[in-house]
Design an enzyme around this catalytic site. Sequence first.
Site, short mmCIF file in Angstrom:
data_model
loop_
_atom_site.label_atom_id
_atom_site.label_comp_id
_atom_site.label_asym_id
_atom_site.label_seq_id
_atom_site.Cartn_x
_atom_site.Cartn_y
_atom_site.Cartn_z
N GLU A 68 32.51 71.19 -12.60
CA GLU A 68 32.73 72.31 -11.97
C GLU A 68 33.30 72.44 -13.69
O GLU A 68 34.67 72.67 -13.44
CB GLU A 68 33.97 71.29 -10.67
N GLU A 128 28.54 68.97 -3.29
CA GLU A 128 29.73 68.28 -3.11
C GLU A 128 29.48 69.09 -1.91
O GLU A 128 30.03 69.81 -2.12
CB GLU A 128 31.22 68.22 -3.92
#
Length: 499
Positions: free
Chosen positions: A173, A292
Site C-alpha cells: 500500500e 487483501e
Amino acid sequence: MPRAHITLDRQAVIAPVRRRTFGSFVEHLGRCVYTGLYEPGHPTANDDGFRMDVVELVKELGSTTIRYPGGNFVSGFRWEDSVGPREQRPVRRDLAWHALESNQVGLDEFAKWLKLTDSELMLAVNVATRGILPALDLLEYANHPSGTALSDLRVANGTPDPHDIRMWCLGNEMDGPWQTGFMTADDYGKIAARTAAAMKMADKDLELVVCGSSGSGMPTFGDWERTVLEHAYDHVDYVSCHAYYQEHDGDLGSFLASATDMDYFIDTVVATADHVGFKKRSDKKINISFDEWNVWYLKEHMESQKLDTEWRHAPRQLEDTYTVADAVVVGNLLMTLLKRSDRVTSASLAQLVNVIAPIMTEPGGAAWRQTTFYPFSITSRLASGEVIRPVVDAPTYQTGRHGEASVIDAVATVDEDRSAVFLVNRDLEEAAQITIDVRSLGSSRIAEAVTLADSDVYAKNTLAEQHRVSPAANTTAAIADGVLTIDLPPVSWTAIALR
C-alpha cells in the site's frame, strides 16, 4: 416468491480454478500471531509453541497461500531481527499499529508453521524504508541452498533446506499516507522496478507482485497503476488489489451487493494494466493478486481509535465479530474472485486469525469459527477443475451505493467427475425459487447442498456461543431431467455439489 433461472454450459469456461485464490494473510498485528498462531504453554501447543487447535482449523478452512508478514507492518520491518537465537532478537516498536514486536516468530518459525498447514508462503519485502540490498539479502537467506554467507546463516540457525519462496510482494500500500515511507507513484514505480530487476537477476523464475492502489476510493486510483506499471511492467508478474467492505448506515441492500464493486475494481485494474502492455508492445499479461479482501468495519475502527501512548505486546486490535450478513458478503466476494480467475490468479483473505479473521482464539482457551469461516472453507473444498460462467435470469434491485444489482448471483465449477454451484440471495425479506439447467454438466445426483442463513441476519458466533451460526442442509434441493431446483432463504449463501 421471486424466481430465477440459471443456465450452466460446460463449454463456457472462464479459466481453471486457481488454488491460490484461496489464500489468506498473516500480519504481525494485534493477536494474529501471538496468542493466535503462537502461544507456548497453551494446552494444544506443539514443541515449537504453535497452537494445534488453530492449525486444525486452518487446514479445515482450506487456505493455500499465506501472505506474510504484512501489511502495514512490513514497511518498518527489519527481517534480520526475526532470525537467529530467540534470546538475542531485539524488541522493536511497530509504528504501523503502535505496538511492540518481540520477533519471537520470524521467517524460519513461520515456515515451520506453514508445513503444518500445507500452505505456500508469499513473502513481502520492505521497499518503503529499506531498499534493494536488504531485499536481496532476504532472498539469499530464504532461497539459496548453501555456500554463501546468508544461506549458511540460515543453515546455522537450524533450517538446512532453503524455503524456496516463489511469490514476493514489493512492499505494501505504498500510495497510503498511513504507510511508513509512503511514496508517489513515480518514486515507487522506480524503486519497485529496480528491486524487481535485481531480484530476478538472482532468480529469474520468481513471481513478483507490485503494489496497486490500496483501494478503489483512493484519489490516484487508476493513474497510480498506470504510472507504477510504466516503470515496472517488464519486471513484475502481478499488480495487487486491496478491498474491504462493510455495511454503512443500515444500508444492508448495498452491502449485500459489494461484489459488484469488486468486479468494477478488477475491470479497471485489468484495463489499466493492459493499456500499459499495449503501449509497450508487450505480449506479457500482468495478472492480479487480490491479496487483501474481506469485510472490515473500518469506519467504526477509525472513529473509536485513540492514540494509545502505551506500547504493548500483541494488544487486541481489529477483532471484528462477524454476522450472517457478513458471511454472505464474504461468500459472494469469493464467488467474484472465482469468476475473474482469468486474471485474478492469487488472492488473500485478510486476515487469518483474530484480526478481521475467520478464526478466533482466546488466550489459554478455545479456538472457534466465525460465520465467515464457512463460505470460504466450503468453497475451497468444493471448487475444482474449471470455472464456468453462468447465465443468470433474475430480478434486479436498486442499491444506494452500487447502482442496479441482481437479486441472485451465481458461479459454477466443473471437474471430470464433479461440479459445484455457488449461489447468493440478496433479497432482504423473501426466499427465492431457483431452477438451474445442469444438463451440460452431466450431473445426475446432488452430493451435498448447504445454506448459510438465519432468521437474524446479524447473528454471530462468539466465545460464549461458538456454534450459534453454521451451515445447514438445504432439503429443498432436487434434480430431475437435468434441472436442479432449490429454494434460497433471504440473505443467504448456498453451495451445491453435484456428481
